[in-house]
Each structure stands twice: as structure tokens, then as C-alpha cells.
Design an enzyme around this catalytic site. Structure first.
Site, PDB file in Angstrom:
ATOM      1  N   ARG A  75     -33.543  -2.887  54.285  1.00  0.00           N
ATOM      2  CA  ARG A  75     -33.126  -1.603  53.728  1.00  0.00           C
ATOM      3  C   ARG A  75     -32.714  -1.801  52.280  1.00  0.00           C
ATOM      4  NH1 ARG A  75     -28.957  -3.262  51.931  1.00  0.00           N
ATOM      5  NH2 ARG A  75     -28.563  -1.156  51.235  1.00  0.00           N
ATOM      6  N   GLY A  76     -32.468  -0.642  51.619  1.00  0.00           N
ATOM      7  CA  GLY A  76     -32.250  -0.687  50.179  1.00  0.00           C
ATOM      8  C   GLY A  76     -33.583  -0.355  49.514  1.00  0.00           C
ATOM      9  N   ALA A  77     -33.548   0.578  48.554  1.00  0.00           N
ATOM     10  CA  ALA A  77     -34.799   1.140  48.031  1.00  0.00           C
ATOM     11  C   ALA A  77     -35.808   0.085  47.539  1.00  0.00           C
ATOM     12  CB  ALA A  77     -34.467   2.145  46.929  1.00  0.00           C
TER      13      ALA A  77
ATOM     14  N   GLN B   3     -22.841  -0.357  55.191  1.00  0.00           N
ATOM     15  CA  GLN B   3     -23.507  -1.279  54.251  1.00  0.00           C
ATOM     16  C   GLN B   3     -22.499  -1.945  53.318  1.00  0.00           C
ATOM     17  OE1 GLN B   3     -24.614   1.781  55.010  1.00  0.00           O
ATOM     18  NE2 GLN B   3     -26.828   1.960  54.833  1.00  0.00           N
TER      19      GLN B   3
ATOM     20  N   ASP C 100     -31.745   5.778  45.148  1.00  0.00           N
ATOM     21  CA  ASP C 100     -32.957   5.793  45.978  1.00  0.00           C
ATOM     22  C   ASP C 100     -34.069   6.601  45.330  1.00  0.00           C
ATOM     23  OD1 ASP C 100     -30.606   5.234  47.960  1.00  0.00           O
ATOM     24  OD2 ASP C 100     -32.460   4.520  48.893  1.00  0.00           O
TER      25      ASP C 100
ATOM     26  N   LYS D 237     -26.967   6.782  48.550  1.00  0.00           N
ATOM     27  CA  LYS D 237     -26.311   6.777  49.865  1.00  0.00           C
ATOM     28  C   LYS D 237     -25.272   7.887  49.988  1.00  0.00           C
ATOM     29  CE  LYS D 237     -27.075   4.772  52.678  1.00  0.00           C
ATOM     30  NZ  LYS D 237     -27.957   5.306  53.774  1.00  0.00           N
TER      31      LYS D 237
HETATM   32  O1  MRU Z   1     -30.031   3.520  53.979  1.00  0.00           O
HETATM   33  P1  MRU Z   1     -30.086   2.366  53.018  1.00  0.00           P
HETATM   34  O2  MRU Z   1     -29.163   1.252  53.372  1.00  0.00           O
HETATM   35  O3  MRU Z   1     -31.512   1.905  52.786  1.00  0.00           O
HETATM   36  O4  MRU Z   1     -29.573   2.991  51.653  1.00  0.00           O
HETATM   37  C1  MRU Z   1     -29.466   2.159  50.529  1.00  0.00           C
HETATM   38  C2  MRU Z   1     -28.860   2.827  49.353  1.00  0.00           C
HETATM   39  O5  MRU Z   1     -28.564   3.997  49.361  1.00  0.00           O
HETATM   40  C3  MRU Z   1     -28.727   1.988  48.118  1.00  0.00           C
HETATM   41  O6  MRU Z   1     -27.593   2.364  47.401  1.00  0.00           O
HETATM   42  C4  MRU Z   1     -29.958   2.219  47.242  1.00  0.00           C
HETATM   43  O7  MRU Z   1     -31.128   2.064  47.994  1.00  0.00           O
HETATM   44  C5  MRU Z   1     -30.001   1.291  46.109  1.00  0.00           C
HETATM   45  S1  MRU Z   1     -30.328  -0.367  46.620  1.00  0.00           S
HETATM   46  C6  MRU Z   1     -30.536  -1.314  45.246  1.00  0.00           C
END
Ligand code: MRU
Length: 337
Positions: free
Chosen positions: A52-54, A187, A228, A239
């Protein structure tokens, strides 16, 4: 910058014939790796938040396409399945579009492997650049608050917002870090604290609901978050809980920084209103650590992202440069076609 100390985690690892992912659902309790043998398993890992994480989602998807090409899978179907895995982080669509352009141009499986590797390598380089640019905005001995996980786990390495924080610590600009828990998936509590403790960075976890009280105490000068999807006017999806942090920061005179690579910028989306917000299973809210905490029969609403309007953002930091007080004109000047 001592990258040997501050950049040691690699959660997405290409193994030549499969993709190895550090299972983020189990951290920090257990460091277990998942070996994805095909694109379907990678899609599943993205959907279930094992990765996870963009930026990490985009990188994993690119490897999914390369793996499918090596296995002679029908690539149009693979691209469509991966694209539907999650809706909000545009890095997923960006990486798949980039892979598709190479397919249309006649790339073979080896060339697609090289393209996926390039996407991963470029993300790491972007994070290191953003670290320098973002840390330069922070006054010496500052306190910062971050949200969710934007570190090595969420990217090719080093991190976006957490990369700025790492660089800020190394440069003596950040003395203390606060990380919000980030309910419901935690997270911040489970992943960001794991990364900060491993790096020996002075940090304290706060409940999400402690953010206003923290800002009132003057302990933080910046809120630093990832993204994201950043729309063409600077509105930023991140998030859930990010928007309320931005409002609270404005009220208390705390600055608000968004850190994301240009692969997170979506100039085809005019404003944040057009960004699809992922709704996840309400069950994620009704239990904690697999244990039901809410009375049987209760309902829940579980949007996992929100949109922070550009007017609440002091700086958007990308590897191409910094946009202070973002708006459509400044975004067009940096990212226009
Ligand atoms: O649902 P997730 O854990 O994938 O959400 C992640 C986030 O919202 C992060 O803040 C975002 O993707 C930036 S990661 C460098």
C-alpha cells in the site's frame, strides 16, 4: 545525507521470476514476505493492502505487467484487472499507462521488466530529491506532525513526507516527530512508528484526536503528509483525516506541506471534487486487530481518503520543485503538457 542509516527498507523486491512483497498487514508484529507468482496475486496484494501507499502500488502494478508478459498472459486483461484494484491513488493508473505505452510500442517482456525497474528506480531518486527540497523549507529545531505512512514501505524507498522528515532530521531541522495513529488501519501506529524507531528518530505516537491539542501547544511547526492524487488546481487527496489536519493547522498557524512525486499529479482531474474516494469494508472500523470492538448490529461508514483544498496547503513538494500556495496557474506552469 547518510542514506545507509536512513534508507534501508525495501518492501517491493523483483526476484527475476516473481515479486516479493513485505506484508504490511502484519507489521510490526511479524516481518513476513509474500511471493507473488502472477499478476493476479499482485492485484490481490494491492486490494488487500499487503502492499500500500500510492507509489508502491504503482510500482507493484508495473511489476505485475512485466510478470504477466513473461508468462504470456493477455496483457489488456491484466492491465484492466490491476487498474481496478484501488481507485484513488493515481500512481496506479500512471504506472499502468506507462507500461501500456511500451506495450503499444512493441516492447517485449524483457523491455517491460526494464520499464518496471525504471519506474521503481525513478521513484527512489524522486524521494531523495524531495527530501532535500522539503527539508530546506523547515526551520532548524522544528517539530513536525505526519499522518498515515509515507515512508520506505509506501514507496521504492526513503519515502515522500517521511523522506522530508528523514532529511530534516539528518540536517538538524527536525528535532521531534509526532505520528498520528491513522485509524482504522493504523498506518501511522503500525508502519510509520516502525520505520522511525528503526532509524532511531525521536518520535511519539499520538491518537488522531490529539492533533488539535498538539498544535495548540506549539510543539509542531509543520504538518507534513503525502498524497494519493493531486488535481490540476492543487487540491490533494490523501489518507482520511488529512483534511481535518489541514483545517486545524490553518487555525493554529502551523504550516502544511504535501510531498509527492510527479507521478501523483493528475492534470487530467480539474479539482478534488472529481477524485474518486475509496470506500472500504465497514468491518475495518468495527474491529481492532481482528477483535470485534463494536456491538453486533452496528453500521459503519469507511471512506479511506479525503480531499484537502489547495487553499489550505502551504507547499507542494515534488521532485520537479516546490510550489508554494498552490493554485491552477502554478500547477500548470510546473506540470502542464
Ligand atoms: O490506504 P493506503 O495505506 O494505501 O493510503 C496511503 C496514503 O494515504 C499515503 O499517505 C499516500 O499514499 C502517500 S504514500 C507515499
Amino acid at each position: 545525507m547518510d542514506y545507509d542509516r536512513y534508507d534501508r527498507i525495501r518492501a517491493v523486491q523483483w526476484q527475476g521470476d516473481h515479486l516479493r512483497l513485505l506484508d504490511q498487514r502484519l507489521l510490526p508484529r511479524e516481518e513476513r514476505w509474500i511471493d507473488c507468482a502472477d499478476a493476479n496475486q499482485i492485484t490481490q496484494a494491492i486490494r488487500d493492502l499487503a502492499v500500500r501507499g500510492a507509489p508502491a502500488i504503482g510500482i507493484a502494478a508495473a511489476w505485475g505487467v512485466a510478470l504477466a508478459a513473461k508468462q504470456g498472459e493477455p496483457l489488456d486483461e491484466v492491465l484492466a484487472t490491476l487498474r481496478a484494484a484501488r481507485p484513488t491513488a493515481v500512481n496506479l493508473m500512471w504506472a499502468l499507462d506507462r507500461m501500456k505505452r511500451r506495450i503499444v510500442a512493441g516492447a517485449d517482456a524483457d523491455a517491460l521488466v526494464r520499464e518496471a525497474q525504471a519506474i521503481q528506480d525513478e521513484d527512489l531518486a524522486a524521494n531523495r530529491k524531495m527530501g532535500e527540497l522539503g527539508a530546506a523549507l523547515i526551520r532548524a529545531h522544528s517539530g513536525v506532525l505526519t499522518h498515515c505512512n509515507t515512508g520506505s514501505l509506501a514507496t521504492a524507498g526513503f519515502g515522500t513526507a517521511l523522506g522530508v522528515i528523514r532529511a530534516g532530521v539528518a540536517m538538524g531541522r527536525v528535532d521531534h516527530v509526532y505520528a498520528g495513529e491513522t485509524r482504522p488501519w493504523q498506518q501511522g501506529a503500525r508502519l510509520t512508528m516502525w520505520e522511525l524507531v528503526r532509524d532511531g528518530i525521536p518520535a511519539q505516537l499520538i491518537a488522531d484526536s490529539a492533533a488539535a491539542h498538539l498544535m495548540k501547544s506549539c510543539a509542531v511547526q509543520w504538518v507534513i503528509v503525502g498524497a494519493d492524487r493531486i488535481a490540476a488546481n492543487g487540491d490533494t487527496a490523501n489518507k482520511i483525516g488529512t483534511y481535518q489536519l489541514a483545517i486545524t493547522a490553518k487555525y493554529h498557524g502551523v504550516k502544511f506541506m504535501v510531498v509527492a512525486p510527479s507521478s501523483t499529479v493528475d492534470m487530467a482531474t480539474g479539482t478534488g471534487e472529481e477524485i474518486e474516494i475509496e470506500l472500504r469494508d465497514p468491518a475495518e472500523l468495527l474491529s481492532t486487530g481482528g477483535q470485534r470492538t463494536v456491538v453486533e448490529g452496528a453500521q459503519a461508514w469507511n471512506p479511506v481518503f479525503d480531499v484537502t483544498p489547495a487553499e489550505l496547503i502551504d507547499a507542494i513538494v515534488t521532485e520537479r520543485g516546490v510550489i508554494e500556495r498552490p493554485n491552477s496557474i502554478a500547477m500548470q506552469a510546473m506540470f502542464g503538457w
